[in-house]
Scaffold this active site. Sequence first.
Site, PDB file in Angstrom:
ATOM      1  N   ASP A  27       0.774  -1.056  -0.052  1.00  0.00           N
ATOM      2  CA  ASP A  27      -0.106   0.018   0.105  1.00  0.00           C
ATOM      3  C   ASP A  27       0.842   1.202   0.016  1.00  0.00           C
ATOM      4  O   ASP A  27       1.787   1.285   0.987  1.00  0.00           O
ATOM      5  CB  ASP A  27      -0.840   0.044   1.253  1.00  0.00           C
ATOM      6  CG  ASP A  27      -2.372   1.127   0.999  1.00  0.00           C
ATOM      7  OD1 ASP A  27      -2.357   1.313  -0.052  1.00  0.00           O
ATOM      8  OD2 ASP A  27      -2.534   1.509   2.091  1.00  0.00           O
ATOM      9  N   HIS A  63      -3.714  14.125   0.607  1.00  0.00           N
ATOM     10  CA  HIS A  63      -3.783  13.280   1.713  1.00  0.00           C
ATOM     11  C   HIS A  63      -2.761  13.358   3.006  1.00  0.00           C
ATOM     12  O   HIS A  63      -3.009  13.355   4.048  1.00  0.00           O
ATOM     13  CB  HIS A  63      -4.236  11.649   1.385  1.00  0.00           C
ATOM     14  CG  HIS A  63      -4.177  10.842   2.558  1.00  0.00           C
ATOM     15  ND1 HIS A  63      -5.240  10.865   3.327  1.00  0.00           N
ATOM     16  CD2 HIS A  63      -3.279   9.841   2.863  1.00  0.00           C
ATOM     17  CE1 HIS A  63      -5.373   9.825   4.270  1.00  0.00           C
ATOM     18  NE2 HIS A  63      -3.990   9.271   4.104  1.00  0.00           N
ATOM     19  N   GLU A 107     -10.316   4.085   3.772  1.00  0.00           N
ATOM     20  CA  GLU A 107      -9.608   4.747   2.530  1.00  0.00           C
ATOM     21  C   GLU A 107      -9.819   4.168   1.241  1.00  0.00           C
ATOM     22  O   GLU A 107      -9.816   3.179   1.117  1.00  0.00           O
ATOM     23  CB  GLU A 107      -8.027   4.384   2.862  1.00  0.00           C
ATOM     24  CG  GLU A 107      -7.386   4.915   4.424  1.00  0.00           C
ATOM     25  CD  GLU A 107      -6.041   4.676   4.265  1.00  0.00           C
ATOM     26  OE1 GLU A 107      -5.344   5.482   5.219  1.00  0.00           O
ATOM     27  OE2 GLU A 107      -5.095   4.051   3.665  1.00  0.00           O
ATOM     28  N   GLU A 142      -9.157   3.869  -2.414  1.00  0.00           N
ATOM     29  CA  GLU A 142      -8.022   3.800  -3.180  1.00  0.00           C
ATOM     30  C   GLU A 142      -8.249   2.900  -4.450  1.00  0.00           C
ATOM     31  O   GLU A 142      -9.408   2.582  -4.804  1.00  0.00           O
ATOM     32  CB  GLU A 142      -6.807   3.073  -2.317  1.00  0.00           C
ATOM     33  CG  GLU A 142      -6.747   3.576  -1.024  1.00  0.00           C
ATOM     34  CD  GLU A 142      -5.539   2.718  -0.124  1.00  0.00           C
ATOM     35  OE1 GLU A 142      -4.783   1.991  -0.760  1.00  0.00           O
ATOM     36  OE2 GLU A 142      -5.464   2.976   1.168  1.00  0.00           O
ATOM     37  N   ASP A 192      -9.212   0.303   2.072  1.00  0.00           N
ATOM     38  CA  ASP A 192      -8.235  -0.159   3.036  1.00  0.00           C
ATOM     39  C   ASP A 192      -8.788   0.202   4.241  1.00  0.00           C
ATOM     40  O   ASP A 192      -8.526   1.109   4.881  1.00  0.00           O
ATOM     41  CB  ASP A 192      -6.932   0.307   2.540  1.00  0.00           C
ATOM     42  CG  ASP A 192      -5.740   0.053   3.555  1.00  0.00           C
ATOM     43  OD1 ASP A 192      -5.714  -1.194   3.669  1.00  0.00           O
ATOM     44  OD2 ASP A 192      -4.907   0.532   3.818  1.00  0.00           O
ATOM     45  N   ARG A 232      -7.743   3.545  13.314  1.00  0.00           N
ATOM     46  CA  ARG A 232      -6.839   4.644  13.642  1.00  0.00           C
ATOM     47  C   ARG A 232      -6.245   4.755  14.890  1.00  0.00           C
ATOM     48  O   ARG A 232      -5.223   5.166  14.986  1.00  0.00           O
ATOM     49  CB  ARG A 232      -7.590   5.904  13.140  1.00  0.00           C
ATOM     50  CG  ARG A 232      -8.253   6.250  11.711  1.00  0.00           C
ATOM     51  CD  ARG A 232      -6.919   6.271  10.733  1.00  0.00           C
ATOM     52  NE  ARG A 232      -7.630   6.601   9.513  1.00  0.00           N
ATOM     53  CZ  ARG A 232      -6.719   6.532   8.313  1.00  0.00           C
ATOM     54  NH1 ARG A 232      -5.385   6.213   8.528  1.00  0.00           N
ATOM     55  NH2 ARG A 232      -7.226   6.853   7.052  1.00  0.00           N
ATOM     56  N   GLN A 244      -3.508   2.155  15.021  1.00  0.00           N
ATOM     57  CA  GLN A 244      -2.717   2.557  14.243  1.00  0.00           C
ATOM     58  C   GLN A 244      -1.667   3.521  15.002  1.00  0.00           C
ATOM     59  O   GLN A 244      -0.483   3.498  14.937  1.00  0.00           O
ATOM     60  CB  GLN A 244      -3.092   2.831  12.933  1.00  0.00           C
ATOM     61  CG  GLN A 244      -1.970   3.526  11.921  1.00  0.00           C
ATOM     62  CD  GLN A 244      -2.739   3.967  10.606  1.00  0.00           C
ATOM     63  OE1 GLN A 244      -3.689   4.097  10.401  1.00  0.00           O
ATOM     64  NE2 GLN A 244      -1.776   4.439   9.717  1.00  0.00           N
ATOM     65  N   LYS A 260      -3.974  -1.909  10.288  1.00  0.00           N
ATOM     66  CA  LYS A 260      -4.248  -2.297   8.630  1.00  0.00           C
ATOM     67  C   LYS A 260      -4.424  -3.590   8.350  1.00  0.00           C
ATOM     68  O   LYS A 260      -5.067  -3.766   7.214  1.00  0.00           O
ATOM     69  CB  LYS A 260      -3.140  -1.685   7.922  1.00  0.00           C
ATOM     70  CG  LYS A 260      -3.005  -0.148   8.224  1.00  0.00           C
ATOM     71  CD  LYS A 260      -3.922   0.677   7.140  1.00  0.00           C
ATOM     72  CE  LYS A 260      -3.512   2.280   7.329  1.00  0.00           C
ATOM     73  NZ  LYS A 260      -4.338   2.932   6.344  1.00  0.00           N
ATOM     74  N   THR A 289      -8.630  -5.716   4.128  1.00  0.00           N
ATOM     75  CA  THR A 289      -8.626  -4.804   2.870  1.00  0.00           C
ATOM     76  C   THR A 289      -9.577  -5.514   1.790  1.00  0.00           C
ATOM     77  O   THR A 289      -9.343  -6.553   1.274  1.00  0.00           O
ATOM     78  CB  THR A 289      -7.232  -4.739   2.301  1.00  0.00           C
ATOM     79  OG1 THR A 289      -6.411  -4.184   3.232  1.00  0.00           O
ATOM     80  CG2 THR A 289      -7.400  -3.903   0.981  1.00  0.00           C
ATOM     81  N   GLU A 309      -9.782  12.355   7.634  1.00  0.00           N
ATOM     82  CA  GLU A 309      -9.516  13.691   6.935  1.00  0.00           C
ATOM     83  C   GLU A 309     -10.907  14.515   6.785  1.00  0.00           C
ATOM     84  O   GLU A 309     -11.043  15.778   7.160  1.00  0.00           O
ATOM     85  CB  GLU A 309      -9.250  13.439   5.508  1.00  0.00           C
ATOM     86  CG  GLU A 309      -7.709  13.450   5.300  1.00  0.00           C
ATOM     87  CD  GLU A 309      -7.484  13.153   3.702  1.00  0.00           C
ATOM     88  OE1 GLU A 309      -7.251  14.156   3.071  1.00  0.00           O
ATOM     89  OE2 GLU A 309      -7.653  12.103   3.224  1.00  0.00           O
TER      90      GLU A 309
END
Length: 391
Positions: free
Chosen positions: A106, A113, A179, A181, A213, A217, A220, A233, A237, A338
């Site tokens: 990844d 971002h 996420e 992607e 993904d 948080r 992480q 993570k 996925t 975000e």
Amino acid sequence: MTVIDIPAGSPFGLDNLPYGVFSTPGTEPRVGVRVGESVVDLAVALRDEVFARPSLNAFMAQGHERWVQVRRQIAELVSGDVPDAAVHPVADVTTHLPIEVADYVDFYASEHHAANLGRLFRPNAEPLMPNWKHLPVGYHGRSGTVVVSGTDIVRPSGQRKSPDEDAPTFGPCRRLDIEAELGFIVGTGSDLGSTVPAADFATRVFGVVLVNDWSARDIQAWEYVPLGPFLGKSFATSISAWVVPLLALEAARVPVPDQEPKPLPYLRETEPWGLDIDLAVSWNGHEVSRPPYREMYWSPAQMLAHLTVNGATSRTGDLYASGTISGPEKDQRGAFIELTWGGKEPVEVGAEERTFLQDGDEVTITATAPGPNGSRIGFGEVAGRILPASG
């Protein structure tokens, strides 16, 4: 024989022809291609046993010339009569993971971002780390937890420590995120000790999928120093069921944004491989963001070149993802951390104000790209629903 009806404006017309793996009641998974609202069984239609297998890997390993040849065969076939036994309505099939995932990497290729997260986590420092504009930053993920769209996602548990806690605690993730992607699937690999130049991207990469993904948080944030993402993570996925061939995306090619400082020679491109792909993120059926892939700083060709520049192997079925796709506007951010600015600015999801994912929430990511003569190329969707933590 069947003549397949392709509705006007279908994102799954002759300009697309995405591959997937499907089954029907009482049958084994095999390779098909989506045409309009139908799936064509390629083992039956083309009488080729490579398509009777439960993944695309054997076909992808045959190489670029074969991909071009088969795409031409399929286009000719579905433009005329197709054997009845080869045609199935999309609504009647079950889709499966389209590839055997070899390795999963990844990246972190969106400047918007990366800068937003830098401002969130390091408000008194430069948003980007010193290396960011010199190389595509990435990490190795866990290939065994890549799942197909529609698979439920169990909320992960792990250690978390918020700033107001004296010590870490163990329990379900409290800041579960997405996420949005794109993922790129390697069709033909490279040997240990060799490299893949950026110029070889189009003959090495077979196709493109949507990626979510999922990200814990809080887990992480506690674990990632000093070695980066791990349990936050690796739990899941999701990828879309349909693989859009790279051959279908010629009309979507655009230059990447200006890269300054100029990349080192191995990262320089002779042809532009940015992609004009529009994504949409829906949370419980409500659209909350429209991330534009054309804004990505590093191209997928540069990512592949960097992935292999140290001599690391690449293999048929390798999946590498772009990292979160975000644009310059708030409604173009591809992650909820975000979009809600770390949970401080809730967004409206229907009649509710929300920050991170709750049990029972569903997230669906879709995308389209320009095709020839004003057509649109569809990627289907990558969707998942959050289940409570186990135990």
